[in-house]
Design a protein around this motif. Structure first.
Motif, PDB file in Angstrom:
ATOM      1  N   ILE A 422     -24.790   5.281 -19.671  1.00  0.00           N
ATOM      2  CA  ILE A 422     -24.010   6.348 -19.683  1.00  0.00           C
ATOM      3  C   ILE A 422     -24.558   7.334 -20.608  1.00  0.00           C
ATOM      4  O   ILE A 422     -24.681   8.573 -20.275  1.00  0.00           O
ATOM      5  N   PRO A 423     -25.133   7.192 -21.936  1.00  0.00           N
ATOM      6  CA  PRO A 423     -25.997   8.001 -22.672  1.00  0.00           C
ATOM      7  C   PRO A 423     -27.133   8.946 -21.967  1.00  0.00           C
ATOM      8  O   PRO A 423     -27.394   9.877 -22.473  1.00  0.00           O
ATOM      9  N   LEU A 424     -27.592   8.339 -20.810  1.00  0.00           N
ATOM     10  CA  LEU A 424     -28.650   8.957 -20.125  1.00  0.00           C
ATOM     11  C   LEU A 424     -28.049  10.322 -19.270  1.00  0.00           C
ATOM     12  O   LEU A 424     -28.739  10.929 -18.653  1.00  0.00           O
ATOM     13  N   ILE A 425     -26.521  10.177 -18.922  1.00  0.00           N
ATOM     14  CA  ILE A 425     -26.027  11.302 -18.298  1.00  0.00           C
ATOM     15  C   ILE A 425     -25.985  12.313 -19.083  1.00  0.00           C
ATOM     16  O   ILE A 425     -25.321  12.242 -20.188  1.00  0.00           O
ATOM     17  N   PRO A 426     -26.284  13.532 -18.959  1.00  0.00           N
ATOM     18  CA  PRO A 426     -26.383  14.720 -19.620  1.00  0.00           C
ATOM     19  C   PRO A 426     -24.918  15.288 -19.548  1.00  0.00           C
ATOM     20  O   PRO A 426     -24.722  15.929 -18.674  1.00  0.00           O
ATOM     21  N   CYS A 427     -24.087  15.099 -20.585  1.00  0.00           N
ATOM     22  CA  CYS A 427     -22.923  15.679 -21.051  1.00  0.00           C
ATOM     23  C   CYS A 427     -22.934  17.217 -20.925  1.00  0.00           C
ATOM     24  O   CYS A 427     -24.048  17.771 -21.105  1.00  0.00           O
ATOM     25  N   THR A 428     -21.713  17.976 -20.962  1.00  0.00           N
ATOM     26  CA  THR A 428     -21.706  19.301 -20.945  1.00  0.00           C
ATOM     27  C   THR A 428     -22.339  19.802 -22.307  1.00  0.00           C
ATOM     28  O   THR A 428     -22.792  20.836 -22.531  1.00  0.00           O
ATOM     29  N   ALA A 429     -22.071  19.034 -23.589  1.00  0.00           N
ATOM     30  CA  ALA A 429     -22.543  19.631 -24.729  1.00  0.00           C
ATOM     31  C   ALA A 429     -24.230  19.594 -24.673  1.00  0.00           C
ATOM     32  O   ALA A 429     -24.817  20.572 -24.974  1.00  0.00           O
ATOM     33  N   ARG A 430     -24.756  18.637 -24.071  1.00  0.00           N
ATOM     34  CA  ARG A 430     -26.351  18.583 -24.048  1.00  0.00           C
ATOM     35  C   ARG A 430     -26.586  19.570 -23.097  1.00  0.00           C
ATOM     36  O   ARG A 430     -27.786  20.589 -23.362  1.00  0.00           O
ATOM     37  N   MET A 431     -25.930  19.898 -21.901  1.00  0.00           N
ATOM     38  CA  MET A 431     -26.314  21.032 -20.833  1.00  0.00           C
ATOM     39  C   MET A 431     -26.031  22.431 -21.580  1.00  0.00           C
ATOM     40  O   MET A 431     -26.823  23.374 -21.227  1.00  0.00           O
ATOM     41  N   ALA A 432     -25.134  22.359 -22.405  1.00  0.00           N
ATOM     42  CA  ALA A 432     -24.924  23.774 -23.020  1.00  0.00           C
ATOM     43  C   ALA A 432     -26.138  24.038 -23.916  1.00  0.00           C
ATOM     44  O   ALA A 432     -26.565  25.238 -23.928  1.00  0.00           O
ATOM     45  N   VAL A 433     -26.840  22.921 -24.606  1.00  0.00           N
ATOM     46  CA  VAL A 433     -27.862  23.459 -25.509  1.00  0.00           C
ATOM     47  C   VAL A 433     -29.140  23.749 -24.622  1.00  0.00           C
ATOM     48  O   VAL A 433     -29.891  24.706 -24.883  1.00  0.00           O
ATOM     49  N   ILE A 434     -29.247  22.825 -23.393  1.00  0.00           N
ATOM     50  CA  ILE A 434     -30.215  23.296 -22.534  1.00  0.00           C
ATOM     51  C   ILE A 434     -30.304  24.575 -22.005  1.00  0.00           C
ATOM     52  O   ILE A 434     -31.176  25.387 -21.635  1.00  0.00           O
ATOM     53  N   THR A 435     -29.025  25.037 -21.560  1.00  0.00           N
ATOM     54  CA  THR A 435     -28.778  26.289 -20.926  1.00  0.00           C
ATOM     55  C   THR A 435     -29.175  27.491 -21.829  1.00  0.00           C
ATOM     56  O   THR A 435     -29.489  28.481 -21.358  1.00  0.00           O
ATOM     57  N   ILE A 436     -29.121  27.067 -23.251  1.00  0.00           N
ATOM     58  CA  ILE A 436     -29.454  28.106 -24.039  1.00  0.00           C
ATOM     59  C   ILE A 436     -31.001  28.253 -24.115  1.00  0.00           C
ATOM     60  O   ILE A 436     -31.529  29.365 -24.303  1.00  0.00           O
ATOM     61  N   LEU A 437     -31.512  26.914 -24.377  1.00  0.00           N
ATOM     62  CA  LEU A 437     -33.054  26.998 -24.822  1.00  0.00           C
ATOM     63  C   LEU A 437     -34.060  27.117 -23.574  1.00  0.00           C
ATOM     64  O   LEU A 437     -34.996  27.763 -23.879  1.00  0.00           O
ATOM     65  N   THR A 438     -33.241  26.993 -22.407  1.00  0.00           N
ATOM     66  CA  THR A 438     -34.238  26.849 -21.336  1.00  0.00           C
ATOM     67  C   THR A 438     -34.722  28.360 -20.902  1.00  0.00           C
ATOM     68  O   THR A 438     -35.968  28.764 -20.774  1.00  0.00           O
ATOM     69  N   PRO A 439     -33.819  29.221 -20.978  1.00  0.00           N
ATOM     70  CA  PRO A 439     -34.075  30.743 -20.848  1.00  0.00           C
ATOM     71  C   PRO A 439     -35.193  31.259 -21.788  1.00  0.00           C
ATOM     72  O   PRO A 439     -35.775  32.212 -21.561  1.00  0.00           O
ATOM     73  N   ILE A 440     -35.198  30.833 -23.132  1.00  0.00           N
ATOM     74  CA  ILE A 440     -35.617  31.310 -24.124  1.00  0.00           C
ATOM     75  C   ILE A 440     -37.227  30.994 -23.907  1.00  0.00           C
ATOM     76  O   ILE A 440     -38.173  31.813 -24.080  1.00  0.00           O
ATOM     77  N   PHE A 441     -37.548  29.670 -23.405  1.00  0.00           N
ATOM     78  CA  PHE A 441     -39.086  29.232 -22.977  1.00  0.00           C
ATOM     79  C   PHE A 441     -39.491  29.894 -21.622  1.00  0.00           C
ATOM     80  O   PHE A 441     -40.552  30.142 -21.480  1.00  0.00           O
ATOM     81  N   PHE A 442     -38.416  29.589 -20.682  1.00  0.00           N
ATOM     82  CA  PHE A 442     -38.766  29.709 -19.187  1.00  0.00           C
ATOM     83  C   PHE A 442     -37.964  30.823 -18.628  1.00  0.00           C
ATOM     84  O   PHE A 442     -37.120  30.323 -17.947  1.00  0.00           O
ATOM     85  N   PRO A 443     -37.943  32.089 -18.967  1.00  0.00           N
ATOM     86  CA  PRO A 443     -36.953  33.044 -18.425  1.00  0.00           C
ATOM     87  C   PRO A 443     -37.029  33.319 -16.969  1.00  0.00           C
ATOM     88  O   PRO A 443     -35.835  33.421 -16.334  1.00  0.00           O
ATOM     89  N   VAL A 444     -38.056  33.044 -16.463  1.00  0.00           N
ATOM     90  CA  VAL A 444     -38.259  33.136 -14.940  1.00  0.00           C
ATOM     91  C   VAL A 444     -37.885  31.983 -14.234  1.00  0.00           C
ATOM     92  O   VAL A 444     -37.292  32.279 -13.083  1.00  0.00           O
ATOM     93  N   HIS A 445     -38.298  30.731 -14.576  1.00  0.00           N
ATOM     94  CA  HIS A 445     -38.000  29.587 -13.872  1.00  0.00           C
ATOM     95  C   HIS A 445     -36.966  28.690 -14.792  1.00  0.00           C
ATOM     96  O   HIS A 445     -36.982  27.309 -14.663  1.00  0.00           O
ATOM     97  N   SER A 446     -36.022  29.261 -15.460  1.00  0.00           N
ATOM     98  CA  SER A 446     -35.111  28.424 -16.189  1.00  0.00           C
ATOM     99  C   SER A 446     -34.098  27.625 -15.074  1.00  0.00           C
ATOM    100  O   SER A 446     -34.000  26.349 -15.759  1.00  0.00           O
ATOM    101  N   ALA A 447     -33.546  28.068 -14.211  1.00  0.00           N
ATOM    102  CA  ALA A 447     -32.992  27.114 -13.390  1.00  0.00           C
ATOM    103  C   ALA A 447     -33.804  25.885 -12.519  1.00  0.00           C
ATOM    104  O   ALA A 447     -33.337  24.863 -12.751  1.00  0.00           O
ATOM    105  N   LEU A 448     -35.029  26.146 -12.270  1.00  0.00           N
ATOM    106  CA  LEU A 448     -35.658  24.942 -11.737  1.00  0.00           C
ATOM    107  C   LEU A 448     -36.066  24.128 -13.077  1.00  0.00           C
ATOM    108  O   LEU A 448     -36.054  22.910 -12.666  1.00  0.00           O
ATOM    109  N   VAL A 449     -36.277  24.519 -14.243  1.00  0.00           N
ATOM    110  CA  VAL A 449     -36.662  23.540 -15.114  1.00  0.00           C
ATOM    111  C   VAL A 449     -35.426  22.707 -15.658  1.00  0.00           C
ATOM    112  O   VAL A 449     -35.366  21.655 -15.794  1.00  0.00           O
TER     113      VAL A 449
END
Length: 652
Positions: A422-449
């Protein structure tokens, strides 16, 4: 007045509950059980009513915690009334629960839901005829379209006025076993648990209910129990007779009140499922659906998040000016500790809202069950089945209830393996962090990353599951049976309440756990010198620095991830405290390789304290709790180092 709301899964029970109670709801634990009961209030005239939403269950035989809670609430809490919600498009299945509830000492109303879906499938149901056949009130509804709630309220008002007709025609058992039932009643009379009707207990014993058998064996004198046990052994086929009589009772009701279409049942659903549950096409569509969810989340949520971020920045600067004459530490506490932590976390409320809306739509249309079906073939390779997948699916919302949800799994080994995965399933809290950080580093390909990170987690889950399969399950395999509900139009009010409740829970966490964690981190980063690089926190960071170098990460970034053990959102809060404007600062600190390593490290890092506590509670083992934490820590470091090194080779 207390009303119990019962129903099988996928009959629209939650929609009926939301229509009656609106936002006047709360969730609480009942009688020390691990499954929460949701209750809400509404008014009928001058009468205040508490509606208790019982867990969705197919029957009332104690094979699972949900079934025990549903029947024990009725027997022990003595609600004034029970409403049983059924699916008009599939009466043969959903009337079985009604057949069992009618045997309990409580008046019953039948909420005949999904009349619109039945009509779409060419099924004609006559509520008046069904009411006459059953001998109980029937309220036709299409809850997804807010239709029929007045009819249900009218019946409740009739009950309050003492005018509700209730002469139920209950299912019986065959003449062959009526004598046996009477003998068991005679032996156990006076020894049943308080509130349990003697005839009902005797019937459950004939059905092979192990929980009640254990209770009766403890209460009965030895001589009486020997006679009962002998009767049960001689007539162990009675369970088939009882079930058969109930299905015959259901068939009579259906023949009386339902006109089936000449065309094949579920034609639209069947045509859709030929594609959506196909091993290849269905899996491709599932990948596209998940990718689309992330794309929409970024396309709409990111601009809103940026707008809120600018608002927090403006408020921070304004407070700094207003507190210019205040003690330096107090100004930093408010601007850096509170707004730099909680303020930044609150900026991704729009992203969370969009994500919850997407999950609600997938669930309410019936597609979530198809996701379970498609992934079962992968689960089966791990020796697991749909019952294991459901907690894993729940983990996308939060890992804590997902761990508790493993109680539906009968096999202890299967339950343990599911808990470890179960801890390998990305919960909404983890996804919330990823949705903030990913566009910072990869603004063009954030959804793909982001899509790749989620896919990577699931691939690791599969590989780790295969590795643990022979160790824990000893190659044990179990069968899988599940129901695919008919597709139907989602109810926007139900989805709205679902989104609101989850956002409210997030805000409560932001005001408690995240705020507390932010203040602690701020204090450690400010004292004793007022500078981060010479603070107490810097000592821990420099100790971790060698690990960070393996992944190209500076120690403050590692510290931010370390604080996520309290709550995953603390990663963003800590980065805000340490770096200020993370959107501008982080891209200058990390290369593409180290940024990917950071995101993978965050996705796989040790789960939050709530999940760790839940794992300990469910496994009753400190060893397995430590194994889970060490396993996730090893995976996160390993994945981070591997991605960074490969990135250096490919991109320099």
């Amino acid at each position: 007045m207390v009303i119990a709301l019962a129903g099988q899964p996928n009959v629209g029970k939650s929609t009926v509950f939301n229509l009656l109670t609106g936002l006047n709801q709360h969730v609480g634990n009942w009688a020390g059980k691990t499954i929460d009961l949701k209750s809400g209030g509404f008014m009928v005239g001058d009468t205040s009513i508490t509606l208790v939403d019982l867990p969705g269950t197919y029957s009332l035989t104690a094979n699972s915690e949900e079934e025990r809670i549903a029947r024990d609430f009725i027997l022990k809490e003595h609600p004034d009334l029970a409403i049983v919600v059924v699916d008009a498009a599939n009466l043969e299945r959903s009337l079985y629960l009604l057949a069992e509830v009618l045997l309990l000492p409580v008046p019953v109303i039948l909420a005949l839901n999904m009349m619109d879906v039945a009509g779409q499938e060419g099924i004609q149901v006559e509520p008046g005829v069904l009411e006459s056949a059953l001998g109980i009130p029937v309220a036709p509804m299409s809850a997804a379209h807010n239709q029929g709630i007045d009819a249900l309220l009218a019946v409740i008002r009739e009950y309050l006025d003492g005018k509700m007709p209730f002469n139920p025609k209950k299912p019986s058992i065959s003449d062959e076993h009526k004598g046996i039932l009477a003998e068991i009643v005679e032996q156990i009379n006076g020894y049943t648990p308080e509130g349990y009707p003697t005839k009902w207990v005797a019937l459950k014993l004939l059905e092979g209910d192990e929980e009640l058998a254990g209770l009766i064996e403890k209460n009965l004198p030895a001589a009486n129990w020997q006679k009962v046990a002998a009767l049960l052994y001689e007539h162990e086929d009675a369970v088939l007779d009882i079930a058969g009589e109930r299905y015959e009772w259901i068939a009579r009701m259906v023949r009386a009140a339902v006109v089936e279409p000449r065309i094949t049942r579920g034609s639209l659903t069947s045509r859709l499922d030929q594609v959506l549950t196909h091993p290849v096409f269905g899996s491709l569509i599932l990948a596209l659906v998940l990718g689309g969810v992330f794309f929409v989340t970024y396309a709409i949520g990111s601009p809103l998040q940026s707008w809120l971020g600018r608002g927090v920045e403006a408020l921070t600067e304004w407070l700094r000016v207003q507190m210019a004459n205040s003690p330096d530490w107090l100004s930093h506490l408010i601007t850096d500790g509170v707004l730099g932590g909680v303020g930044l976390v609150l900026t991704f409320l729009p992203i969370l809202a969009i994500f919850y809306i997407a999950l609600g739509l997938l669930e309410d249309t019936g597609y979530m069950a198809r996701i379970a079906y498609l992934t079962d073939r992968w689960m089966h390779r791990l020796g697991l089945h749909g019952k294991s997948f459901l907690p894993l699916l729940l983990g996308f919302g939060c890992n804590v209830p997902a761990v508790f949800g493993t109680r539906i799994i009968e096999s202890r080994r299967s339950r343990l393996l599911t808990i470890l995965l179960i801890p390998l399933i990305p919960c909404t809290a983890r996804m919330a962090v990823i949705t903030i950080l990913t566009p910072i580093f990869f603004p063009v390909h954030s959804a793909l990353v982001a899509w790749g990170l989620v896919a990577g987690n699931l691939v690791i889950l599969m590989l780790l599951g295969l590795a643990l399969h022979s160790l824990i399950l000893k190659n044990e395999h179990v069968a899988f049976i599940m129901e695919l509900p008919l597709y139907h139009v989602p109810n926007m009010k139900t989805i709205g309440i679902y989104v609101w409740q989850n956002l409210l829970s997030f805000l409560q966490k932001a005001g408690t756990v995240i705020l507390g964690g932010s203040l602690v981190i701020w204090g450690l980063s400010y004292f004793p010198t007022g500078e981060v690089m010479t603070s107490y926190l810097s000592y821990a960071g420099r100790f971790l620095e060698p690990i960070g170098l393996w992944m190209g990460l500076p120690w403050p970034v590692l510290l931010a991830i370390l604080t996520s053990v309290v709550a995953k959102e603390n990663t963003i809060a800590t980065l805000g405290i340490l770096y200020g404007d993370v959107v501008k600062v982080l891209p200058t600190l990390l290369t593409a390789s180290s940024a990917l390593a950071l995101l993978a490290f965050q996705m796989l890092f040790i789960p939050c304290l709530g999940t760790i506590a839940a794992i300990h509670e469910e496994t009753k083992s400190l060893m397995w709790t430590i194994v889970s934490a060490v396993m996730m820590l090893s995976l996160s470091i390993g994945a981070g180092v591997l991605i960074y090194k490969v990135g250096l080779l490919l991109f320099g």
